[in-house]
Design an enzyme around this catalytic site. Structure first.
Site, mmCIF file in Angstrom:
data_model
loop_
_atom_site.group_PDB
_atom_site.id
_atom_site.type_symbol
_atom_site.label_atom_id
_atom_site.label_comp_id
_atom_site.label_asym_id
_atom_site.label_seq_id
_atom_site.Cartn_x
_atom_site.Cartn_y
_atom_site.Cartn_z
ATOM 1 N N VAL A 41 -1.029 8.835 -17.517
ATOM 2 C CA VAL A 41 -1.201 10.228 -18.479
ATOM 3 C C VAL A 41 -0.562 11.650 -18.152
ATOM 4 C CG1 VAL A 41 -2.837 11.984 -19.672
ATOM 5 C CG2 VAL A 41 -3.588 9.740 -19.238
ATOM 6 N N SER A 42 0.402 11.572 -19.070
ATOM 7 C CA SER A 42 1.751 12.837 -18.649
ATOM 8 C C SER A 42 1.070 13.862 -17.677
ATOM 9 C CB SER A 42 3.022 13.042 -19.926
ATOM 10 O OG SER A 42 3.659 11.508 -20.037
ATOM 11 N N ALA A 43 2.002 14.808 -17.179
ATOM 12 C CA ALA A 43 1.264 15.989 -16.730
ATOM 13 C C ALA A 43 1.139 16.696 -18.272
ATOM 14 C CB ALA A 43 1.903 16.399 -15.609
#
Length: 416
Positions: free
Chosen positions: A74-76
């Site tokens: 889950v990307s930043a």
């Protein structure tokens, strides 16, 4: 209060705090994106993480390969906010996300509304199953979740007003362009000479032109679009030179370079310790032949080399010598750019790198940055605009800098 209610209340607080931080930092500008971040329950897309971790400004790793390298996450949130601002989604739009996880697709669904449509694709069945489950639990069943190689886009739900790529891409395959609606855009973390920039491209006839470019980092693309860097190891595994495209003509010449005395050349160009300098990295990548990135294994680091950072710093190779970007402190708030070099021609190579730092400072620092275009790979040289050309499998990327003097002059007396 039950445990479930307490967790829900805490999640609401953390979600609000995250949105506040992103707005305060200028990463969220539009009210629509702010509302989406305040609405979508990020923790439901990161069930393996504690609530505080799910809402931190960091990635949440969801899958690693056998050696332990992250292949899905889950990307930043700050990167997701930045790319959504770049892409500028509006109600009613049809959108494609390449590289799934669920959370970003949910944010996109909030932005396009009930009259829009979001499709998210991924090559990994585990990732797709997880995204579908998380989206369903969070109430975003209207998102199309498709198992596919992102290289091919998703013709089933095309055309798209917005195409957002959430995996580091080395190339721009034709399917992405062909599946765009008129006036559509592609926002992609594109790797150029080892440096990744999130670029929003608009179509201009037979090619693409950048509308914005932001520094970022992403998990690399898998499948047909995968492209591995080549690593030249020096001094065992302590030091490596990473080449994204060109490889030294005779890499063996570098074997003895680290046995020579380190040479230093300083540019006189200073920068505040918290001041970004991403255009310098891209300038060096286009101004220096033999450009690469130097990396140092932190567990083996003897201090022999001291690049700007140990993960990836600009470097250049010329025959049996190499140089890299370095810093030295001026005072508590300021550092000076320079170069360290090794090898028989270390002095000349270090000075060449230092001179390009001066050129950047004089001509491009504080300016708009380069114009980046992507032409079909078979476009002949004479039909390309002036600039540095990177030829990939599907496209030829041209990085063109504004003429000297069009940047914002840097005043070293100003507070950094």
């Amino acid at each position: 209060m039950t445990e479930v209610t307490a967790d829900s209340t805490r999640a609401d607080e953390l979600r609000g705090r995250l949105a506040d931080e992103l707005v305060a930092e200028g990463l969220i500008v539009s009210k629509q994106i702010e509302a989406a971040f305040r609405t979508v329950p990020r923790h439901l897309f990161a069930p393996e993480a504690a609530l505080e971790e799910a809402y931190a400004q960091d990635i949440v790793v969801t899958k690693r390969d056998e050696p332990g390298i992250t292949i899905s996450s889950v990307s930043a949130p700050q990167i997701q906010a930045m790319m959504l601002e770049q892409a500028a989604l509006h109600p009613g739009m049809r959108c494609l996300e390449i590289g799934s996880g669920g959370y970003n697709a949910a944010l996109m669904a909030e932005l396009v509304g009930e009259d829009g449509e979001v499709t998210t694709v991924d090559i990994d069945l585990d990732v797709i199953d997880r995204a579908r489950l998380c989206l369903t639990e969070a109430g975003y069943t209207r998102v199309n979740v498709v198992l596919a190689d992102g290289e091919d886009g998703c013709a089933e739900h095309a055309p798209y007003d917005r195409l957002i790529v959430t995996a580091g891409s080395w190339d721009i395959p034709p399917a992405w362009v062909h599946q765009l609606a008129d006036g559509g855009t592609i926002t992609v973390p594109l790797r150029m000479r080892g440096l990744t920039r999130s670029i929003t491209f608009v179509r201009a006839g037979d090619h693409l032109v950048s509308r914005s470019a932001k520094i970022c980092g992403f998990v690399k693309m898998q499948g047909a679009g995968a492209h591995a860097e080549r690593l030249l190891l020096l001094r065992g595994k302590e030091i490596g030179l990473r080449f994204d495209d060109a490889w030294p003509v005779d890499a063996d010449l570098l074997k003895g370079a680290l046995d020579t005395t380190r040479v230093e050349a300083w540019s006189g160009v200073t920068v505040g310790r918290m001041e970004p300098f991403d255009t310098l990295q891209l300038w060096l990548a286009t101004a220096l032949e033999g450009f690469c990135l130097i990396t140092v294994d932190g567990t083996l680091d003897t201090g022999l080399v001291a690049p700007v950072n140990r993960i990836a710093s600009p470097a250049v190779v010329d025959a049996g010598s190499f140089a890299y970007l370095a810093l030295r402190p001026v005072d508590e708030a300021t550092v000076e750019f320079g170069a360290h070099a090794f090898g028989p021609d270390a002095a000349a190579l270090a000075e060449a790198l230092a001179q390009q730092i001066r050129v950047w400072d004089h001509d491009h620092r504080g300016g708009p940055g380069p114009r980046i275009a992507a032409y079909p790979a078979d476009t002949p040289d004479e039909q390309l605009p002036d600039g540095f050309v990177i030829t990939k499998r599907h496209v030829r990327v041209i990085i063109s800098w504004p003429a000297a003097g069009q940047g914002v002059p840097h005043n070293p007396t100003e507070k950094e």
